[in-house]
Each structure stands twice: as C-alpha cells, then as structure tokens.
Design an enzyme around this catalytic site. Structure first.
Site, mmCIF file in Angstrom:
data_model
loop_
_atom_site.group_PDB
_atom_site.id
_atom_site.type_symbol
_atom_site.label_atom_id
_atom_site.label_comp_id
_atom_site.label_asym_id
_atom_site.label_seq_id
_atom_site.Cartn_x
_atom_site.Cartn_y
_atom_site.Cartn_z
ATOM 1 C CB SER A 90 10.278 0.856 1.225
ATOM 2 O OG SER A 90 11.251 -0.160 1.125
ATOM 3 C CE1 TYR A 105 6.764 -2.384 -1.341
ATOM 4 C CE2 TYR A 105 9.124 -2.006 -1.086
ATOM 5 C CZ TYR A 105 7.847 -2.064 -0.539
ATOM 6 O OH TYR A 105 7.663 -1.813 0.801
HETATM 7 P P1 NDP Z 1 0.717 -6.174 4.547
HETATM 8 O O1 NDP Z 1 0.778 -6.964 3.296
HETATM 9 O O2 NDP Z 1 0.619 -6.868 5.845
HETATM 10 O O3 NDP Z 1 -0.476 -5.105 4.479
HETATM 11 C C1 NDP Z 1 -0.711 -4.367 3.319
HETATM 12 C C2 NDP Z 1 -2.045 -3.681 3.439
HETATM 13 O O4 NDP Z 1 -2.342 -3.055 2.175
HETATM 14 C C3 NDP Z 1 -3.187 -4.656 3.737
HETATM 15 O O5 NDP Z 1 -4.108 -4.064 4.629
HETATM 16 C C4 NDP Z 1 -3.798 -4.847 2.364
HETATM 17 O O6 NDP Z 1 -5.165 -5.216 2.385
HETATM 18 C C5 NDP Z 1 -3.640 -3.449 1.772
HETATM 19 N N1 NDP Z 1 -3.749 -3.524 0.316
HETATM 20 C C6 NDP Z 1 -3.014 -4.292 -0.518
HETATM 21 N N2 NDP Z 1 -3.468 -4.166 -1.771
HETATM 22 C C7 NDP Z 1 -4.518 -3.302 -1.733
HETATM 23 C C8 NDP Z 1 -5.411 -2.806 -2.708
HETATM 24 N N3 NDP Z 1 -5.344 -3.206 -3.985
HETATM 25 N N4 NDP Z 1 -6.355 -1.936 -2.335
HETATM 26 C C9 NDP Z 1 -6.468 -1.554 -1.031
HETATM 27 N N5 NDP Z 1 -5.661 -2.015 -0.049
HETATM 28 C C10 NDP Z 1 -4.690 -2.890 -0.397
HETATM 29 O O7 NDP Z 1 2.021 -5.258 4.487
HETATM 30 P P2 NDP Z 1 2.778 -4.380 5.584
HETATM 31 O O8 NDP Z 1 1.904 -4.121 6.739
HETATM 32 O O9 NDP Z 1 4.105 -4.979 5.763
HETATM 33 O O10 NDP Z 1 2.992 -3.041 4.742
HETATM 34 C C11 NDP Z 1 2.427 -1.806 5.093
HETATM 35 C C12 NDP Z 1 3.235 -0.719 4.393
HETATM 36 O O11 NDP Z 1 4.567 -0.703 4.914
HETATM 37 C C13 NDP Z 1 3.361 -0.927 2.885
HETATM 38 O O12 NDP Z 1 3.230 0.315 2.235
HETATM 39 C C14 NDP Z 1 4.786 -1.460 2.732
HETATM 40 O O13 NDP Z 1 5.305 -1.145 1.458
HETATM 41 C C15 NDP Z 1 5.504 -0.731 3.846
HETATM 42 N N6 NDP Z 1 6.746 -1.361 4.302
HETATM 43 C C16 NDP Z 1 6.703 -2.580 4.947
HETATM 44 C C17 NDP Z 1 7.878 -3.162 5.402
HETATM 45 C C18 NDP Z 1 7.885 -4.474 6.119
HETATM 46 O O14 NDP Z 1 8.973 -5.001 6.407
HETATM 47 N N7 NDP Z 1 6.746 -5.065 6.441
HETATM 48 C C19 NDP Z 1 9.188 -2.500 5.195
HETATM 49 C C20 NDP Z 1 9.108 -1.244 4.505
HETATM 50 C C21 NDP Z 1 7.925 -0.708 4.085
HETATM 51 P P3 NDP Z 1 -5.613 -6.709 2.837
HETATM 52 O O15 NDP Z 1 -5.791 -6.597 4.314
HETATM 53 O O16 NDP Z 1 -6.880 -6.899 2.090
HETATM 54 O O17 NDP Z 1 -4.531 -7.648 2.441
#
Ligand code: NDP
Length: 249
Positions: A158, A171
């Site tokens: 990020s 985070y």
């Molecule tokens: P989402 O919240 O849409 O997706 C997060 C994913 O992580 C989901 O599939 C979720 O599962 C899974 N997850 C969360 N907790 C757990 C857990 N305890 N065990 C296993 N899986 C878990 O977020 P994004 O798609 O936005 O984020 C994806 C990545 O991108 C992250 O690492 C985030 O930090 C990074 N990022 C995102 C940005 C943005 O603007 N969106 C910007 C910069 C970085 P479930 O489907 O069950 O919820």
C-alpha cells in the site's frame, strides 16, 4: 525505497498456461478479479480465503467460464495457528508438485487510530492477517516454489506501507513489515525466485469504502483495472526481484 511503475503490458492468451498459482483473499475485491483473470489466462488456481461460500461461487464461475477447476481452501488468517499452516502445506504437497506463483492479496484495514490509542490487541490482529500470513505461507511454500521454473511471489502492499500516514497505525506498520519481508527474501533467493511488492492504489472495494466512507466510489479504478499489473508480475516478462511497484497508470 525506490518505487517503480508497472509497465504497459498486453498479456497473451497462453500467458499462464500450466502454471499453478495460489491466491489469498480470492473471495472478494481485488483478489477475486485477479483469480478470474489468472484462470482466463490458463493458470490452475488455489483459491484461499476465509469465506468458503464466496470461494465456491468463484469456483463455479471459473468452471462455467470453461477454465480448469480451482482448489478451494477455506482458511482464516486471524484464527489460524501455526499447525493449521503446516496442515495446509501438507495438503498442498499432496496435490501439487510445484507452485509457480504465490499471490498475497488478503488483508484487513483494522481501525484507524493514532499510535497512542492503538491497543496491542488491535495491532496484533492486523499483523496476523496482513503480515504473519504472508510470512508463514511464503516460508511453507518456498520448497514448492523452488521446484517451479521462474516462480513469482507478489506481496500486496500500500502507499502507507512505503510512507507512514497519521492514524493508519496498524495497517501501515503491517504493510511496512511486508516490504521488509519482500526485501529480505529477494536478497536470499536472488537467482531462484522473483519476489516483489505491489501497491494497487485507490481501488473500488469494500476496504477502500471502509477507509474513505465519504468518497464517491465511482471516481475510483475498479479491481478489474488492476489485474493486468498482477498478470505482468506473474508473467515471464517480469524479470525483476526485490522491487516495490506501484500500479500502472
Ligand atoms: P477487500 O476487503 O475487498 O478484500 C480483502 C480480502 O481479504 C477478502 O477476500 C477477504 O475475505 C480476505 N480476508 C480478510 N480477512 C481475512 C482473514 N482473516 N483470513 C483470510 N482472508 C481474509 O479488500 P481489497 O480487495 O481492497 O484489498 C486487497 C489487498 O489490496 C489488501 O491487501 C489491501 O491492503 C490492498 N490494498 C487495497 C487498496 C484499495 O484501495 N482497495 C489500496 C492499497 C492496498 P472475505 O472475502 O471473506 O471478506
């Protein structure tokens, strides 16, 4: 830390043909779109996330699209103990002889709060999901990755994993830890694996809405807009390792 931009890239149809790729966080957001794209470009997938229902629905969609059936792994990084990771590794070794790609996408935001108001419990929870999972999974998958020709590991970082920002305490620290892990591993496996970090930037997902509830999501890039970046990092066109990448724009 030098930040590089993902180059312009047009994937060929057979880009990932025959490659075995594990994707975490495949249930929703960016992970889901990356999984759909990887299967479209020929990869055999292992879909890992905490919500089995979402993963099976994605599995159905991939099969309906005519792609090979992915393995679904329900795994909760917040609750998992080290022995659960070991069991997972044994299962993977039974089913796969190699792993060509390990794509860490799962993550949580946690609460935004200043350092002085952040409890150790809160920090540990975010570190467990965002960092410890990346550490343990990579450690365990390394023998399988080393059996592949030109494996690629991607850590999803990020902007606040590269420059700290007030109130993003847990985070931000967890993403800085990922960058450290990426650099150490890249130095250790300089000639045998490609290991890079990637910042997708502001993307229209549930996590982004949690962090910026007043923002109009329609002004943001979609998860689909980010998939090419992951495809490039996984592809043999990417010859870099130990680098921190920002999204293509
Ligand atoms: P989402 O919240 O849409 O997706 C997060 C994913 O992580 C989901 O599939 C979720 O599962 C899974 N997850 C969360 N907790 C757990 C857990 N305890 N065990 C296993 N899986 C878990 O977020 P994004 O798609 O936005 O984020 C994806 C990545 O991108 C992250 O690492 C985030 O930090 C990074 N990022 C995102 C940005 C943005 O603007 N969106 C910007 C910069 C970085 P479930 O489907 O069950 O919820």
């Amino acid at each position: 830390m030098d930040i590089l931009k993902i180059p312009k890239f047009t994937p060929s149809n057979s880009l990932l043909k025959g490659k075995e790729i594990l994707i975490t966080g495949a249930g929703s957001g960016i992970g889901r779109e990356v999984a759909l794209a990887c299967s479209e470009f020929g990869a055999n997938l292992i879909l890992l996330s905490r919500n089995a229902k979402k993963l099976y629905s994605l599995q159905d969609q991939i099969v309906k699209n005519g792609q090979s059936e992915p393995l679904v792994v329900e795994f909760d990084f917040e609750k998992a103990k080290e022995k659960d990771y070991l069991n997972l590794f044994e299962k993977l070794c039974e089913e796969y002889e190699k792993l060509d790609g390990l794509v860490h996408i799962a993550g949580v935001l946690g609460y935004l709060s200043p350092v002085v108001n952040t409890s150790l419990n809160q920090l540990n929870t975010v570190m467990r999901v965002n960092f410890e999972s990346n550490f343990l999974l990579t450690q365990l998958c390394t023998p399988l990755l080393l059996k592949a020709n030109n494996p690629s590991v991607i850590f999803t970082s990020s902007g606040v994993g590269r420059k700290g920002r007030a109130f993003w305490t847990s985070y931000s620290i967890s993403k800085f830890a990922i960058e450290g892990l990426m650099q150490v591993l890249a130095d250790e496996y300089e000639s045998s694996m490609r290991i890079n970090s990637y910042n997708p930037g502001a993307t229209r997902t549930a996590m982004r809405a949690q962090a910026f509830p007043a923002e109009d999501p329609m002004t943001l890039k979609t998860p689909r807009d980010r998939v090419n970046d992951y495809l490039w990092l996984l592809s043999d066109s990417n010859m870099s390792t130990g680098k921190a990448y920002d999204f293509y724009e």
